[in-house]
Design an enzyme around this catalytic site. Sequence first.
Site, PDB file in Angstrom:
ATOM      1  N   GLY A 233      87.195  14.630  53.150  1.00  0.00           N
ATOM      2  CA  GLY A 233      88.178  15.441  53.857  1.00  0.00           C
ATOM      3  C   GLY A 233      87.676  16.755  54.417  1.00  0.00           C
ATOM      4  O   GLY A 233      88.478  17.616  54.772  1.00  0.00           O
TER       5      GLY A 233
ATOM      6  N   GLN B 120      84.969  11.512  58.586  1.00  0.00           N
ATOM      7  CA  GLN B 120      85.765  10.489  59.274  1.00  0.00           C
ATOM      8  C   GLN B 120      85.403  10.472  60.752  1.00  0.00           C
ATOM      9  O   GLN B 120      85.743  11.389  61.494  1.00  0.00           O
ATOM     10  CB  GLN B 120      87.254  10.794  59.136  1.00  0.00           C
ATOM     11  CG  GLN B 120      88.115   9.722  59.770  1.00  0.00           C
ATOM     12  CD  GLN B 120      89.460  10.234  60.245  1.00  0.00           C
ATOM     13  OE1 GLN B 120      89.700  11.441  60.255  1.00  0.00           O
ATOM     14  NE2 GLN B 120      90.326   9.330  60.636  1.00  0.00           N
TER      15      GLN B 120
ATOM     16  N   TYR C 264     108.306  18.561  57.543  1.00  0.00           N
ATOM     17  CA  TYR C 264     107.264  17.898  56.752  1.00  0.00           C
ATOM     18  C   TYR C 264     107.576  16.405  56.618  1.00  0.00           C
ATOM     19  O   TYR C 264     106.681  15.568  56.538  1.00  0.00           O
ATOM     20  CB  TYR C 264     107.127  18.581  55.386  1.00  0.00           C
ATOM     21  CG  TYR C 264     105.761  18.381  54.750  1.00  0.00           C
ATOM     22  CD1 TYR C 264     104.604  18.862  55.362  1.00  0.00           C
ATOM     23  CD2 TYR C 264     105.622  17.714  53.529  1.00  0.00           C
ATOM     24  CE1 TYR C 264     103.362  18.677  54.790  1.00  0.00           C
ATOM     25  CE2 TYR C 264     104.379  17.531  52.945  1.00  0.00           C
ATOM     26  CZ  TYR C 264     103.259  18.021  53.585  1.00  0.00           C
ATOM     27  OH  TYR C 264     102.024  17.831  53.014  1.00  0.00           O
TER      28      TYR C 264
ATOM     29  N   LYS D 233     103.554  12.413  50.013  1.00  0.00           N
ATOM     30  CA  LYS D 233     102.995  13.288  48.961  1.00  0.00           C
ATOM     31  C   LYS D 233     103.669  13.004  47.608  1.00  0.00           C
ATOM     32  O   LYS D 233     103.039  13.105  46.555  1.00  0.00           O
ATOM     33  CB  LYS D 233     103.159  14.767  49.326  1.00  0.00           C
ATOM     34  CG  LYS D 233     102.274  15.245  50.467  1.00  0.00           C
ATOM     35  CD  LYS D 233     100.795  15.175  50.143  1.00  0.00           C
ATOM     36  CE  LYS D 233      99.943  15.868  51.191  1.00  0.00           C
ATOM     37  NZ  LYS D 233      98.507  15.541  51.074  1.00  0.00           N
TER      38      LYS D 233
ATOM     39  N   THR E  52      94.792  25.048  58.814  1.00  0.00           N
ATOM     40  CA  THR E  52      93.654  24.127  58.966  1.00  0.00           C
ATOM     41  C   THR E  52      93.959  23.199  60.136  1.00  0.00           C
ATOM     42  O   THR E  52      95.042  23.263  60.715  1.00  0.00           O
ATOM     43  CB  THR E  52      93.485  23.254  57.698  1.00  0.00           C
ATOM     44  OG1 THR E  52      94.674  22.472  57.546  1.00  0.00           O
ATOM     45  CG2 THR E  52      93.247  24.079  56.449  1.00  0.00           C
TER      46      THR E  52
ATOM     47  N   ALA F   4      94.625  19.978  60.000  1.00  0.00           N
ATOM     48  CA  ALA F   4      95.753  19.112  59.639  1.00  0.00           C
ATOM     49  C   ALA F   4      97.074  19.883  59.751  1.00  0.00           C
ATOM     50  O   ALA F   4      98.076  19.341  60.218  1.00  0.00           O
ATOM     51  CB  ALA F   4      95.582  18.569  58.222  1.00  0.00           C
TER      52      ALA F   4
HETATM   53  O1  0WD Z   1      98.613  23.857  54.508  1.00  0.00           O
HETATM   54  C1  0WD Z   1      97.756  23.019  54.302  1.00  0.00           C
HETATM   55  N1  0WD Z   1      96.701  22.933  55.085  1.00  0.00           N
HETATM   56  C2  0WD Z   1      97.887  22.114  53.130  1.00  0.00           C
HETATM   57  C3  0WD Z   1      97.161  20.969  53.047  1.00  0.00           C
HETATM   58  C4  0WD Z   1      98.849  22.505  52.069  1.00  0.00           C
HETATM   59  C5  0WD Z   1      98.895  21.596  50.970  1.00  0.00           C
HETATM   60  C6  0WD Z   1      98.163  20.448  50.948  1.00  0.00           C
HETATM   61  N2  0WD Z   1      97.324  20.143  51.982  1.00  0.00           N
HETATM   62  C7  0WD Z   1      96.565  18.903  51.894  1.00  0.00           C
HETATM   63  C8  0WD Z   1      96.642  17.982  53.096  1.00  0.00           C
HETATM   64  O2  0WD Z   1      97.873  17.273  53.137  1.00  0.00           O
HETATM   65  C9  0WD Z   1      95.451  17.087  52.813  1.00  0.00           C
HETATM   66  O3  0WD Z   1      95.786  16.122  51.826  1.00  0.00           O
HETATM   67  O4  0WD Z   1      95.197  19.164  51.755  1.00  0.00           O
HETATM   68  C10 0WD Z   1      94.446  18.066  52.226  1.00  0.00           C
HETATM   69  C11 0WD Z   1      93.388  18.570  53.181  1.00  0.00           C
HETATM   70  O5  0WD Z   1      94.011  19.089  54.323  1.00  0.00           O
HETATM   71  P1  0WD Z   1      93.445  20.303  55.184  1.00  0.00           P
HETATM   72  O6  0WD Z   1      92.220  20.848  54.572  1.00  0.00           O
HETATM   73  O7  0WD Z   1      94.607  21.178  55.464  1.00  0.00           O
HETATM   74  O8  0WD Z   1      93.130  19.600  56.561  1.00  0.00           O
HETATM   75  P2  0WD Z   1      91.826  19.254  57.417  1.00  0.00           P
HETATM   76  O9  0WD Z   1      90.842  20.338  57.396  1.00  0.00           O
HETATM   77  O10 0WD Z   1      92.337  18.830  58.764  1.00  0.00           O
HETATM   78  O11 0WD Z   1      91.248  18.005  56.652  1.00  0.00           O
HETATM   79  C12 0WD Z   1      91.972  16.827  56.470  1.00  0.00           C
HETATM   80  C13 0WD Z   1      91.105  15.703  56.938  1.00  0.00           C
HETATM   81  C14 0WD Z   1      91.187  15.219  58.360  1.00  0.00           C
HETATM   82  O12 0WD Z   1      91.125  16.112  59.275  1.00  0.00           O
HETATM   83  P3  0WD Z   1      91.843  15.841  60.735  1.00  0.00           P
HETATM   84  O13 0WD Z   1      92.303  17.207  61.072  1.00  0.00           O
HETATM   85  O14 0WD Z   1      90.755  15.324  61.562  1.00  0.00           O
HETATM   86  O15 0WD Z   1      93.005  14.884  60.553  1.00  0.00           O
HETATM   87  O16 0WD Z   1      91.452  14.472  56.380  1.00  0.00           O
HETATM   88  C15 0WD Z   1      90.601  13.534  56.991  1.00  0.00           C
HETATM   89  C16 0WD Z   1      90.149  14.120  58.288  1.00  0.00           C
HETATM   90  O17 0WD Z   1      88.822  14.499  58.253  1.00  0.00           O
HETATM   91  N3  0WD Z   1      91.225  12.271  57.287  1.00  0.00           N
HETATM   92  C17 0WD Z   1      90.637  11.129  56.964  1.00  0.00           C
HETATM   93  N4  0WD Z   1      89.487  10.866  56.298  1.00  0.00           N
HETATM   94  C18 0WD Z   1      89.159   9.586  56.132  1.00  0.00           C
HETATM   95  N5  0WD Z   1      89.894   8.571  56.595  1.00  0.00           N
HETATM   96  C19 0WD Z   1      91.475  10.118  57.462  1.00  0.00           C
HETATM   97  C20 0WD Z   1      91.049   8.793  57.266  1.00  0.00           C
HETATM   98  N6  0WD Z   1      91.759   7.744  57.726  1.00  0.00           N
HETATM   99  N7  0WD Z   1      92.549  10.692  58.082  1.00  0.00           N
HETATM  100  C21 0WD Z   1      92.375  12.013  57.969  1.00  0.00           C
END
Ligand code: 0WD
Length: 258
Positions: free
Chosen positions: A13, A40, A157, A164, A195, A197
Amino acid sequence: MGFMTNKRILITGVASNRSIAWGAAQAMRREGAELAFTYQGEKLQGRVTDLAASCDSNIVLPLDVSSDEQINVCFDSLAEHWDGLDGIVHSIAFAPKEELEGNYVDVLTREGSRVAHDISSYSFAALAKAGRDMMRGLNGALIAMSYLGAVRAVPNYNVMGVAKASLEANVRYLAAALGPEGTRVNAISAGPIRTLAAAGIADFRSMLKQVEERTPLRRNVTIDEVGNAAAFLCSDLASGITGDITYVDTGYHILGLG
Ligand code: 0WD
């Protein structure tokens, strides 16, 4: 000596240096862990390779968790580098953007729900299953990233909150199933952090602002703070903790009326 010396941890991730997974990686490396990374898609390969190198890691493997084949190949490749695995960080979530905006019932679809659950919840159990043999008997730990939307109805959300909730249930079932083999399973429920996501969630900026104004510590949490908690939970310092959700959200979840 750091509290994660001799621990071998797989980090999933990392999408950028703002990713929560990157906060976990940096904290774990600082505490002496050896790290392997997944990325990914080819687009992220270069960036993750560079970030891994800055943690003295050259184990960088492709992994799209929607593919059983990629999951199997990933763990086969990891086994060529390491003869055991002490931890997995699952920091992955996805739902179609159209479903993360507006009234839950208006925007919900069967396909959106399937994808959100597959990528954001099932994949955690899938990684636990694939890594099981490498982790057995090592007193290792799995950790996933959740959010308050699992247990409260948070505007926009939507289906991700439902996914979740499933992820948090997965934490409990996996903890019960893998505990007898010595493997612990936990999640961190993090406060909102800007971030890639998070950019997919409508009105995210107002979420950050609202938390900052109301939460006990009067500020948003950082990836370093989430990373430190992840390092603790994956280390032997947390050897008595499993099946739990730890809130790292500057206290926001305790609030009722502001
Ligand atoms: O506010 C937030 N950012 C919060 C995030 C608050 C609370 C929880 N989270 C969670 C997210 O729901 C997630 O489970 O933390 C986790 C990480 O999220 P992040 O650090 O906020 O997000 P990011 O830096 O975008 O990393 C998540 C990554 C994806 O990034 P993108 O932006 O390209 O979707 O998850 C990966 C991908 O690299 N990802 C996958 N990896 C493998 N296979 C896949 C997949 N199919 N889909 C997404």
